[in-house]
Design a protein around this motif. Sequence first.
Motif, PDB file in Angstrom:
ATOM      1  N   HIS A  93       4.752   5.919  12.119  1.00 54.80           N
ATOM      2  CA  HIS A  93       5.394   4.850  12.468  1.00 54.80           C
ATOM      3  C   HIS A  93       6.356   4.445  11.323  1.00 54.80           C
ATOM      4  O   HIS A  93       6.400   4.934  10.370  1.00 54.80           O
ATOM      5  CB  HIS A  93       4.446   3.583  12.942  1.00 54.80           C
ATOM      6  CG  HIS A  93       3.910   2.798  11.754  1.00 54.80           C
ATOM      7  ND1 HIS A  93       3.713   1.362  11.742  1.00 54.80           N
ATOM      8  CD2 HIS A  93       3.426   3.246  10.348  1.00 54.80           C
ATOM      9  CE1 HIS A  93       3.194   1.153  10.639  1.00 54.80           C
ATOM     10  NE2 HIS A  93       2.681   2.384   9.805  1.00 54.80           N
ATOM     11  N   THR A 100      -3.581  -0.699  11.379  1.00 52.07           N
ATOM     12  CA  THR A 100      -2.783  -1.533  10.552  1.00 52.07           C
ATOM     13  C   THR A 100      -2.805  -2.723  11.246  1.00 52.07           C
ATOM     14  O   THR A 100      -2.762  -2.848  12.537  1.00 52.07           O
ATOM     15  CB  THR A 100      -1.502  -1.019  10.268  1.00 52.07           C
ATOM     16  OG1 THR A 100      -0.696  -0.693  11.607  1.00 52.07           O
ATOM     17  CG2 THR A 100      -1.478   0.460   9.643  1.00 52.07           C
ATOM     18  N   MET A 103       2.561  -1.879   7.575  1.00 52.30           N
ATOM     19  CA  MET A 103       3.760  -1.205   6.641  1.00 52.30           C
ATOM     20  C   MET A 103       2.841  -0.059   5.907  1.00 52.30           C
ATOM     21  O   MET A 103       2.054   0.676   6.630  1.00 52.30           O
ATOM     22  CB  MET A 103       4.099  -2.418   5.707  1.00 52.30           C
ATOM     23  CG  MET A 103       5.172  -3.179   5.961  1.00 52.30           C
ATOM     24  SD  MET A 103       5.666  -4.412   4.985  1.00 52.30           S
ATOM     25  CE  MET A 103       5.256  -5.706   5.939  1.00 52.30           C
ATOM     26  N   SER A 104       3.118   0.008   4.485  1.00 49.45           N
ATOM     27  CA  SER A 104       2.761   1.355   4.175  1.00 49.45           C
ATOM     28  C   SER A 104       2.500   1.373   2.587  1.00 49.45           C
ATOM     29  O   SER A 104       2.747   0.281   2.040  1.00 49.45           O
ATOM     30  CB  SER A 104       3.839   2.276   4.370  1.00 49.45           C
ATOM     31  OG  SER A 104       3.887   3.520   3.468  1.00 49.45           O
ATOM     32  N   HIS A 154      -0.562   7.697   9.521  1.00 49.07           N
ATOM     33  CA  HIS A 154      -1.827   7.270   8.957  1.00 49.07           C
ATOM     34  C   HIS A 154      -2.783   8.107   9.602  1.00 49.07           C
ATOM     35  O   HIS A 154      -2.741   8.287  10.591  1.00 49.07           O
ATOM     36  CB  HIS A 154      -2.044   5.622   9.432  1.00 49.07           C
ATOM     37  CG  HIS A 154      -1.120   4.762   8.524  1.00 49.07           C
ATOM     38  ND1 HIS A 154      -1.251   4.586   7.341  1.00 49.07           N
ATOM     39  CD2 HIS A 154       0.161   4.245   9.025  1.00 49.07           C
ATOM     40  CE1 HIS A 154      -0.313   3.664   7.017  1.00 49.07           C
ATOM     41  NE2 HIS A 154       0.626   3.328   7.830  1.00 49.07           N
ATOM     42  N   GLU A 161       8.729   0.824  10.274  1.00 43.57           N
ATOM     43  CA  GLU A 161       8.827  -0.791  10.202  1.00 43.57           C
ATOM     44  C   GLU A 161      10.168  -0.770   9.507  1.00 43.57           C
ATOM     45  O   GLU A 161      10.423  -0.676   8.440  1.00 43.57           O
ATOM     46  CB  GLU A 161       7.853  -1.500   9.485  1.00 43.57           C
ATOM     47  CG  GLU A 161       6.414  -1.218  10.347  1.00 43.57           C
ATOM     48  CD  GLU A 161       5.229  -1.808   9.798  1.00 43.57           C
ATOM     49  OE1 GLU A 161       4.866  -1.255   8.862  1.00 43.57           O
ATOM     50  OE2 GLU A 161       4.527  -2.768  10.325  1.00 43.57           O
TER      51      GLU A 161
HETATM   52 MN    MN Z   1       2.291   2.264   7.731  1.00 44.28          MN
END
Ligand code: MN
Length: 311
Positions: free
Chosen positions: A122, A85, A1-2, A80, A124
């Motif tokens: 990316h 991750t 995730m982020s 990223h 999610e």
């Molecule tokens: Mn991420």
Amino acid sequence: MSNLEQQCSPSLSSDCPDTARQPVSEIIDTRDAVLGEGLTIRRALPSRRRRMIGAWCFLDHAGPADVGEDPGIRVGPHPHIGLQTFTWPVTGELLHRDSLGYEQIIRPGQVNLMTAGRGISHSEESPTERSPEFHGAQLWIALPDAERHREPGFEHYPEQPQLNRDGFVITVVAGEALGELAPAQVYSPLVGMDLYTRGEAQTRLPLNPAFEYGALLLEGSVEIDGQPLNIGQLLYLGCGREQLTVRADQTARLLLLGGEPFGEEILMWWNFVGRSKQEMIRATRDWNEGDRFGQVQNYDGPRLTAPATPW
Ligand code: MN
């Protein structure tokens, strides 16, 4: 995730206490952060108290969250650099898409490992067909200097080694432990174990005294060498331990993370891990101008915009 925080502070590892070379027992409270549309997560690292456990540099405990109603979890395309991750769901599913063209649903027991290297983007989201609840951990692993500019990659690992020990089901999710080697390809000496029990259990685990360790509770409560650990807490254990006793009275799930002290100062900002402000400024500009990070196809929604850099 982020990291979706728009009020985003840089995190410099040298601002933190040095790695504890001896065993310590430090409780670090997690802080709440918002991830995507209304999903609150507990962020354990980075914190002002500790930046890293070995190369593990970012620890989020997500959920349990009700995702039965639309939209569920939605984290739009974002970039990223300089990290991997590491996604470990324990309930529910996530759909990953990235700029290399990978599209992968991940389920409990599986690992998604995305290597950002010089740059990847990316998204999610909760898949259309899904469980009503999502619960899991999202971790980042800092790449050492010699590897951090490598080409990006993505791997899905459907099975991890698992064993039963003194009432715990132990899954080795990264590195080597208890004679089992996880398949995830990492670039620093580190380990990750998920310990789960549905009732009373106690075990004594052999540790690598050259590693520092930390424990993040995902469910229930445990005692670690007599130290109670509750939801919303990370226990930092330092280096120099030969073994560790983990005890639970009832259902509990714990992530035990460790690694060789990283030995390089890192700078983290937004979704980037690097070494200098200039790298952060350049990565931010490249993302916001549509360079370097490719395109995530088929995500139905907007990409995230990088916040203004603090420099
Ligand atoms: Mn991420």
